[in-house]
Write an enzyme that holds these catalytic residues in place. Structure first.
Site, PDB file in Angstrom:
ATOM      1  N   LYS A   1     -21.262 -46.448  43.298  1.00  0.00           N
ATOM      2  CA  LYS A   1     -19.941 -46.571  42.665  1.00  0.00           C
ATOM      3  C   LYS A   1     -20.116 -47.203  41.290  1.00  0.00           C
ATOM      4  O   LYS A   1     -20.903 -48.146  41.118  1.00  0.00           O
ATOM      5  CB  LYS A   1     -19.054 -47.442  43.544  1.00  0.00           C
ATOM      6  CG  LYS A   1     -17.595 -47.575  43.100  1.00  0.00           C
ATOM      7  CD  LYS A   1     -16.824 -48.396  44.133  1.00  0.00           C
ATOM      8  CE  LYS A   1     -15.345 -48.515  43.773  1.00  0.00           C
ATOM      9  NZ  LYS A   1     -14.615 -49.336  44.748  1.00  0.00           N
TER      10      LYS A   1
ATOM     11  N   SER B   1     -10.318 -47.432  46.236  1.00  0.00           N
ATOM     12  CA  SER B   1     -10.816 -47.126  44.921  1.00  0.00           C
ATOM     13  C   SER B   1     -12.169 -46.413  44.945  1.00  0.00           C
ATOM     14  O   SER B   1     -12.583 -45.872  43.915  1.00  0.00           O
ATOM     15  CB  SER B   1     -10.928 -48.389  44.078  1.00  0.00           C
ATOM     16  OG  SER B   1     -11.783 -49.312  44.682  1.00  0.00           O
TER      17      SER B   1
ATOM     18  N   SER C   1     -10.912 -50.472  50.042  1.00  0.00           N
ATOM     19  CA  SER C   1     -11.408 -49.439  49.130  1.00  0.00           C
ATOM     20  C   SER C   1     -12.606 -48.644  49.579  1.00  0.00           C
ATOM     21  O   SER C   1     -12.992 -47.702  48.903  1.00  0.00           O
ATOM     22  CB  SER C   1     -11.714 -50.070  47.761  1.00  0.00           C
ATOM     23  OG  SER C   1     -10.508 -50.446  47.151  1.00  0.00           O
TER      24      SER C   1
END
Lengths: 487, 100, 485
Positions: A79, A154, A178
């Site tokens: 990420k 997210s 997330s």
């Protein structure tokens, strides 16, 4: 070897060691898939050169009979709020569009030492603030199961990359859900470890007392494999646990016999629709696996969204103060004074959601307004911790849905508050620092996966992940992950 | 409740050093008003005798301390590489009148 | 007018602890290097970094707490203090606002010859900011100092004059120096003083508004600034006797201009920052066990006050001399080395503090820059004691020693025959006779028992010989002659 992308990371590693395949073949396969499915917007950047370089190194070691790391041959995505030295970390923000990380995160170094092949950085909601990747400054990611839909957030880019088999495993970060919510939306496994189990050094902080890095994968065994590598103490993170790495799947558990699973029925009473039906089916499945289901009281979790949005934004408002255009990041061209640099750079560099949360966090910490709310939130947080502790006196694990619905369409939810409430099932585990996993558990109409969440007491990470594996093994509720993904 | 009014959001911008455009200011003010009226529901909860949650980890008693050794330093070049403006090895900013 | 007013002063002292690395960053904690060469990702506020507390910083803080007899908190915590400034890389400072590591404490300081007790409110750990350098057309930031470990020592408002404030400041500085926890170098900024000043009428129960004067970097400026500020406040109150004090004195942060010798307002309290203190989530509470504190107690070196008492009681120095000697730690250590071989410690102290320091200051050198040996100073004093040389000669020898620090006084005497006192009776006796004849009154006084008269006569002979006569011989001769009379 055919259909390499259908294999688990562990299987790829085994095939590599058995010389059935080379690292280069694996790398090329996944890089080509990433290109082919670039419309999904999973990645912000892919690392063709460095990935192939790493693949070559691995193949040479194998050729020379030298030992390779545990993750050799496995393509892993990271990420884009986690640093790789020398590469750009954007955090999905215009502010850091050109920021070159001067050091690698602790997890990055561990992955690299284990010979993982890093394929690229995945898309996210800006600074990890959001539940859909619609807050990314660059583009929203698409859910491979239904491309009109969001993969959640997210860590949406990571979820998309994993679900579409553009990598075996991806790292995400979880502050209020997330990792788990996008895992749920994309029919993948997403695990948030116990707070402090994985180092946060090199993770761009959102809310320090809630953030954790965790793995996302299509196979439970891959979750365990990566946790064995990254779940270690770190002397650069003062909140890191000093416990050594743990072994996952050491015993081949095949049932949940002897396990008691707590369900907060009252808290879940407003669950409806497909999610409710699916959850009831999940409970049946758990019983089939010989688990004992009990009722537990987690009513306090109805306040969890409020608590979260006070504590997380307060911490975030201070964590993001460093983005000021002085030392790095975006410095506004129209700034002529020092004050201008701060005011304009931050207005231009941050998106709306980030600004909203910074203002809210500043509000709850500021003397003139509702500073008592912050203390209140800390106390209710303690009540959440107490509730979980009490619940775990009567059960080994807690089961809940990961999200109230399946994936929603991109652009469908405009009211930020409505989006916040999406997190109501996941936030509790962050507030109490508990290990929690989302397990693929079924499908909603419109090809939208659903997820079951299992939560354990602190440091019971292995139990949580292994129980998740049992749930999906020989499943009678078919998660579709072993079928070709239809994109 | 109009606890969160335009004066509030203007002041918050000052504190958090963000200068919003007029439209964004009114949009965010509306959103924040809504969020704040939601989160104040916590005020009604009885938290007598509940201590604030200082530390999430429940099993740890001792403090993490570091040996007094120099290591993991940052080369000046790496600092300046990301700097929007630098001069003489230092980060450059506009001149400031009020001196410390 | 001024007599109605009581001065109230509190001091905040920031001292940099002299550890190898910084408080939360493992970059080098060293002063004076090229900009941005003693930095890490942590102390430049890069995204993704985390603070880790330096063990040695904690130990030094505990040492200080023990030295001032304070309470060491078993569990202190760290907090974020938010404000935006280029020298503040995270735009918040990690400090201890809610639960500081040290609470209470006291020091004794000498104020105009008398010992006075002063009280500390609390002391806490925090990180220093970087250096924001102001140039004509731009500003520039150097992060070498960013993250340096600071101990902030906050006194109670218990000082009632500028002199008291300076004495207290000296005493704290001395303790820090003697513990070896800080370089306490005011020019380098490793110790900084801020004064909180207010005045009130003697009969008033509550304190009036105070002003904060920052960064006073010498004891003289500290006293000057406090006195100026007191004057300014009293003037204002007397001009507006009926106004509310809050409206008379503009609370805020002031700066002392050393050139203009004036106090200027820097930042008023109205525009004051809302620091939005909140707990630092990246640092767990600092747990200090009692055993640890007890162990550190046994390792505390001799502190200034103890040393002053020892010099006074064991070595016979006057309190004043002892104070002066102790204030300069390195010189005190030099003195003690010299004491090992010296017959007269009081005289030695004088020679070090007055004669040699005077000469060294003129040359802008120190005992250490010239590598003067303590044994040599001791020898010089011994030579005087033995009456091998006169004290006048010794002064000249001292001049030569400072110019030729490698030479011992014995060598200098050897090389310079004029330093051998005249012992030839044929030269001295006539002089003695002459002096006795010239001073019948002194003889009378001497016969009456006045010892000073004797010394006078000796002195007169010495004068005649330009200090070169052997004083012992002169003394014996005079004795004999007076006895004969």
């Amino acid at each position: 070897m055919e259909n390499i992308h259908k294999y688990s990371g562990k299987q790829l590693h085994k095939a590599l060691l058995e010389k059935k395949i080379t690292a280069e073949q694996i790398a090329k396969t996944y890089l080509s898939r990433a290109k082919e499915f670039s419309d999904l917007n999973a990645f912000i950047e892919t690392y063709e050169d460095s990935m192939l370089k790493k693949a070559k190194q691995i193949d040479e070691k194998i050729k020379e009979g030298k030992p390779v790391g545990k993750l050799a041959g496995i393509p892993i995505a990271i990420k884009d709020n986690i640093h790789i030295s020398g590469k750009i970390t954007t955090c999905g923000s215009k502010f850091l569009e050109n920021y070159k990380a001067p050091f690698s995160a602790a997890v990055t170094e561990l992955l690299d030492q284990a010979d993982a092949m890093i394929i690229g950085k995945t898309n996210l909601d800006e600074f990890a603030m959001g539940s859909s990747t619609e807050n990314s400054a660059f583009f929203p990611s698409k859910n491979p199961w239904n491309i009109k839909c969001s993969p959640g957030g997210s860590s949406g880019g990571s979820a998309t990359a994993v679900a579409a088999r553009l990598c075996s495993i991806a790292l995400g970060s979880d502050t209020g859900g997330s990792i788990r919510q996008p895992a749920s939306f994309t029919g993948t496994f997403g695990f948030k470890p116990t707070y402090g189990r994985v180092s946060r050094y090199g993770l761009v902080a959102f809310a320090s007392s809630l953030d954790q890095i965790g793995p996302m994968a299509n196979f439970a065994e891959d979750i365990g494999l990566v946790m064995e590598v990254i779940g270690r103490p770190c002397d650069k993170d003062s909140t890191s646990h000093e416990l050594p790495a743990e072994n996952y799947f050491a015993n081949n558990t095949e049932s949940l016999e002897g396990k008691t699973i707590g369900v907060p029925f009252k808290f879940l009473e407003n669950l409806d629709g497909e999610a409710k039906k699916q959850f009831e089916k999940n409970l049946e499945r758990l019983k089939e696996l010989k688990a004992n289901i009990v009722d537990i009281n987690l009513d306090v979790l109805k306040h969890s969204v409020s608590v979260y949005y006070i504590i997380a934004t307060a911490e975030a408002s201070t964590n993001l103060a460093r983005f000021d255009g002085i030392r790095y990041g975006h410095r506004s061209e129209k700034a002529s004074s020092l004050d201008d640099i701060y005011d304009f750079s931050r207005d231009e560099g941050f998106g709306k959601e980030v600004k909203t949360r910074i203002l809210l966090g500043t509000y709850v910490l500021s003397a003139g307004y509702k500073a008592h709310l912050y203390q209140k939130a800390q106390k209710v947080r303690q009540m959440v911790v107490n509730s979980f502790n009490k619940a775990f006196e009567t059960c080994h694990l807690i089961a809940m849905p990961s999200a109230p619905t399946g994936a929603f369409e991109i652009g469908a939810i405009q009211d930020p508050l409505k989006l916040y409430i999406q997190d109501v099932f996941t936030i509790g585990a962050n507030l109490a620092g508990l290990p929690a996993i989302s397990v693929p558990s079924g499908m909603e109409e419109g090809n939208k996966p659903l997820g079951l969440q299992l939560v354990g007491p602190q440091l019971h990470d292995v139990n949580v992940v292994e129980s998740a594996a049992v749930f999906t093994s020989k499943a009678s509720i078919p998660p579709n992950y072993d079928k070709e993904v239809n994109v | 409740m109009s606890d969160f009014d335009s004066k509030t959001i203007k002041h918050l911008q000052k504190l958090s050093r963000i200068r919003l455009s007029e439209e964004e200011e009114s949009e965010l003010q509306k959103n924040l008003e809504g969020i704040v009226s939601y989160i104040v529901e916590l005020e009604a909860i009885d938290t007598t005798d509940i201590p604030p949650c200082i530390r999430v980890q429940q099993s740890v008693e001792k403090t993490t301390l570091r040996e007094d050794k120099i290591k993991d330093t940052l080369a000046k070049e790496l600092l300046l590489e990301n700097a929007p403006k630098s001069i003489g090895g230092m980060i450059q900013v506009p001149v400031v009148i009020d001196k410390e | 007018m001024k007599d109605n007013w009581e001065i109230v002063v509190g001091l905040e002292i920031h001292a940099q602890l002299n550890t190898q690395s910084k408080i939360f960053s493992s970059a080098s904690n060293h002063f004076g290097d090229e900009p941005n060469t003693n930095i890490s990702a942590v102390c430049t506020g890069q995204p993704g970094v985390l603070p880790v507390l330096n063990k040695e910083v904690v130990r030094k803080a505990i040492q200080f707490g023990v030295a001032i007899e304070a309470n060491i908190s078993e569990a202190s915590t760290f907090d974020r203090k938010s404000y935006f400034y280029p020298d503040c890389p995270k735009n918040f400072q990690i400090t201890q606002f809610f639960h500081p590591i040290i609470q209470g404490g006291r020091v004794f300081a000498e104020v105009e010859g008398k010992e006075k007790e002063f009280f500390i409110s609390f002391a806490h750990l925090e990180e220093d900011a970087g250096s924001f350098k102001h140039f004509k057309k731009f500003g520039a930031v150097d992060y070498n100092r960013s993250g340096a470990p600071l101990i902030e020592i906050v006194s109670k408002p218990c000082m009632h004059s500028a002199v008291e404030a300076a004495s207290y400041a000296r005493a704290i500085r001395s303790i820090l120096l003697y513990l070896g926890v800080s370089d306490c170098n005011m020019e380098e900024g490793s110790i900084r003083f801020d004064a909180n000043v207010s005045v009130k009428k003697y009969n008033e129960q509550t304190l009036r508004p105070k002003t904060e004067i920052k960064n006073l970097n010498s004891f003289n400026f500290l006293q000057l600034a406090i006195n100026k500020e007191v004057e300014r406040q009293i003037d204002l109150y007397e001009k507006h006797p009926d106004k509310d004090p809050k409206d008379v004195i503009q609370s805020g942060t002031y700066r002392f201009d050393a050139e203009k010798k004036q106090v200027f307002l820097m930042r008023s309290k109205e525009g004051a920052d809302d620091y939005r203190y909140c707990p630092e989530p990246d640092l767990p509470p600092l747990i200090i066990k009692k055993e640890e504190v007890e162990k550190i107690k046994t390792e505390i070196p001799e502190l200034p006050r103890q040393r002053i008492i020892r010099y006074h009681q064991n070595l016979g120095l006057s309190l004043d001399t002892a104070h002066q000697m102790v204030e300069q730690k390195t010189i005190s250590e030099f003195f003690e080395k010299a004491c090992n071989t010296c017959k007269n410690k009081k005289s030695l102290a004088n020679w070090i503090l007055v004669e040699f320091l005077g000469r060294l200051n003129e040359k802008k050198e120190t005992f250490f820059s010239l590598n003067l040996l303590p044994e040599n100073i001791a020898s010089l004093v011994n030579l005087i004691e033995d009456k091998t040389i006169t004290s006048r000669m010794a002064k000249q020898i001292a001049d030569i020693m400072v110019d030729n620090p490698e030479k011992s006084p014995e060598k200098i005497v050897e090389e310079n025959p004029e330093f051998k006192p005249v012992s030839d009776l044929s030269t001295i006796e006539p002089l003695v006779n002459a002096i006795i004849e010239k001073n019948p009154d002194s003889i009378e006084d001497y016969k009456k028992g006045r010892k000073k008269a004797f010394a006078f006569l000796v002195g007169q002979v010495m004068k005649e010989t330009k200090g070169k006569a052997n004083p012992q011989i002169v003394s014996d001769l005079i004795h004999k002659k007076l006895g004969d009379l």
